[in-house]
Write an enzyme that holds these catalytic residues in place. Sequence first.
Site, mmCIF file in Angstrom:
data_model
loop_
_atom_site.group_PDB
_atom_site.id
_atom_site.type_symbol
_atom_site.label_atom_id
_atom_site.label_comp_id
_atom_site.label_asym_id
_atom_site.label_seq_id
_atom_site.Cartn_x
_atom_site.Cartn_y
_atom_site.Cartn_z
ATOM 1 N N GLU A 57 -5.910 -4.923 -7.535
ATOM 2 C CA GLU A 57 -6.403 -3.833 -6.689
ATOM 3 C C GLU A 57 -6.291 -4.339 -5.266
ATOM 4 O O GLU A 57 -7.031 -5.241 -4.853
ATOM 5 C CB GLU A 57 -7.843 -3.473 -7.070
ATOM 6 C CG GLU A 57 -8.305 -2.139 -6.495
ATOM 7 C CD GLU A 57 -9.201 -2.294 -5.293
ATOM 8 O OE1 GLU A 57 -8.645 -2.508 -4.187
ATOM 9 O OE2 GLU A 57 -10.418 -2.221 -5.437
ATOM 10 N N THR B 39 -2.722 -7.098 0.177
ATOM 11 C CA THR B 39 -1.428 -6.887 -0.463
ATOM 12 C C THR B 39 -0.575 -8.150 -0.476
ATOM 13 O O THR B 39 0.046 -8.495 -1.487
ATOM 14 C CB THR B 39 -0.682 -5.753 0.256
ATOM 15 O OG1 THR B 39 -1.473 -4.569 0.183
ATOM 16 C CG2 THR B 39 0.674 -5.498 -0.384
ATOM 17 N N GLU B 40 -0.536 -8.858 0.641
ATOM 18 C CA GLU B 40 0.277 -10.069 0.717
ATOM 19 C C GLU B 40 -0.188 -11.106 -0.298
ATOM 20 O O GLU B 40 0.618 -11.710 -1.024
ATOM 21 C CB GLU B 40 0.228 -10.649 2.134
ATOM 22 C CG GLU B 40 1.109 -11.868 2.336
ATOM 23 C CD GLU B 40 1.071 -12.395 3.757
ATOM 24 O OE1 GLU B 40 1.568 -13.518 3.990
ATOM 25 O OE2 GLU B 40 0.554 -11.689 4.650
ATOM 26 N N GLU C 133 -8.896 -0.507 -12.648
ATOM 27 C CA GLU C 133 -10.209 -0.986 -13.045
ATOM 28 C C GLU C 133 -10.988 0.190 -13.621
ATOM 29 O O GLU C 133 -10.606 1.349 -13.467
ATOM 30 C CB GLU C 133 -10.957 -1.570 -11.844
ATOM 31 C CG GLU C 133 -10.307 -2.799 -11.252
ATOM 32 C CD GLU C 133 -11.093 -3.367 -10.090
ATOM 33 O OE1 GLU C 133 -11.684 -2.588 -9.325
ATOM 34 O OE2 GLU C 133 -11.114 -4.603 -9.946
ATOM 35 N N GLY D 296 -1.935 -10.491 -2.993
ATOM 36 C CA GLY D 296 -1.725 -9.961 -4.327
ATOM 37 C C GLY D 296 -0.310 -10.180 -4.824
ATOM 38 O O GLY D 296 -0.081 -10.499 -6.001
ATOM 39 N N CYS E 91 -11.321 -1.300 0.758
ATOM 40 C CA CYS E 91 -9.922 -0.935 0.557
ATOM 41 C C CYS E 91 -9.719 0.576 0.523
ATOM 42 O O CYS E 91 -8.589 1.055 0.647
ATOM 43 C CB CYS E 91 -9.407 -1.554 -0.734
ATOM 44 S SG CYS E 91 -10.483 -1.223 -2.146
ATOM 45 N N GLY F 101 -7.835 -7.943 -3.520
ATOM 46 C CA GLY F 101 -7.599 -8.609 -2.247
ATOM 47 C C GLY F 101 -6.532 -7.876 -1.445
ATOM 48 O O GLY F 101 -6.206 -6.718 -1.710
ATOM 49 N N ASN G 3 -15.881 -8.660 0.385
ATOM 50 C CA ASN G 3 -16.588 -7.465 0.867
ATOM 51 C C ASN G 3 -17.618 -6.920 -0.105
ATOM 52 O O ASN G 3 -18.655 -6.397 0.298
ATOM 53 C CB ASN G 3 -15.581 -6.376 1.253
ATOM 54 C CG ASN G 3 -14.615 -6.033 0.140
ATOM 55 O OD1 ASN G 3 -14.380 -6.825 -0.768
ATOM 56 N ND2 ASN G 3 -14.044 -4.849 0.205
#
Length: 516
Positions: A249, A229-230, A474, A232, A283, A227, A151
């Site tokens: 993140e 959650t899954e 970050e 990550g 996000c 990216g 994105n």
Amino acid sequence: MAEPYKMWVGGNEIPGNGELIPIEDPATGEIFAHCHAASDEDVQNTVALAQAAFKSGEWSRASRHHRADVLDKAATLLEAELTDLIALEVRQTGRAIREMKAQVPSLIRWFKYYASLLRVEERPVLPTTGKLHNFVNRVPLGVVVQITPFNHPLLIAVKKLAPALAAGNSVIVKPSELTPLTTLRLGAILKTAGVPDGVFNVLPGYGATTGKALTSHPLVRKVDVTGGTEAGRAIGAIAGKNLARYTAELGGKAPLVVFGSADLQLAVNGIAFGSFVASGQTCIASTRIIVERKVWNEVLRLLQVKTETIRARMGAPTHPDSTMGPLISAKQLAKVEALVDEATADVLVAGVLNGGKRMVGISDLDGTDFSKGYFYEPTVLTGRDSLRKTQIWRQEAFGPVIVAVSFDTEEEAIELANDSEFGLGAGIWTQDMSQAFRVSEQIDAGITWVNTHHRNDPSSPWGGSKSSSGLGVENGVEAYHAYTTAKSVIMNYASTEEALASDDWFRDEAGAVRYG
């Protein structure tokens, strides 16, 4: 077919041994480029090269002033390439050019911020007991891997790169297979700026192959991912086996609370920006709109007008007046359609104020045929408590879809805002500053904006407060420290006579001897 884009390894463009990746224009469905993917062998060779570059000390042990000068030069060179980078970013992401003209130039600030941080960072001397000086250095970790999403390809790459390079690490970036092209362009810019060969590398590829090989490599000392959650959690499990440091993140389902005291037009402008910029593919998109009941009808009226205006001015992403682009892919479009269809299947659960379907007609702005791309209407769903049971309330849609509910009390607003497994971003609109402070302290989010949204500065920490939104932050000094390890040096400046008297643990005669 045009020559495929190559990997950037060791200061050069080189072909990969993996399959060619097709790069699609989301606005037209056209495959306009191909890119080499890194094989497992390519990963092994690149990590070894990056490790050798780190061990050489040419960058890792260079003075902080030299590294700062290189980062400043990188900012200048990046600025000179903005026109071409913006055009390529628009093509591969489908983002409206008016967005990219605002976002991409801001990346210069990250290089300049971390260059400045290097020049002013102080080394602490700790208050140890006795004639000792204990000073702490920040030293680089080694080879670090960064996995970036589709994105914001350049923005997120630079946000991660700047502190990692400032700290003296060797970096390998795996960009999204959907949008790798602009990240590859950073290679020549950083080389010209003075980053030594092997210190910055880009390996395009798919997560299941290239990504897995990188994150599982035993020489990789840190993995930094943005990216879902899954993904990550899966990457974290892989990196954890090597006890590598990990920053993630991840997902968000940001609430945006509108109180009755807010300027409603400003609030609706904020909702539109927070919800529909990047076609909702961020996000921190404000996807759950929580409105005080006494202004509910007026907010919906203004929001309907605003979304209709956005819809009427959509066209090709390259058109300077186009308001919103397509979703990134057919897969993402199908996901958004399924979530909206599930929520609206029962009119007692959710109603459609605006939008709610794929765009297939012709643009009034410029004649673009929406059916060729992955365009989806800016969509507003409204509902009651039952809406909170739907997937669209719970899941990160990553599309231009928001759900709106009402509340009566401040306590109810806070409960609604926190009704999510995610805790990345949140927004509050109110003219009552006491209320703003009070509510912001109770909303469980890593970033809370008051009377604004999406503000992002290199100095401002950016991370989630709940595990589904990630780990670590970050930006700011925190990100720089996360790319270093603390090295404590303790120096005894006592005289020889004093040391002989107090530091001989196994001396013959009795007497007090220091311990620790």
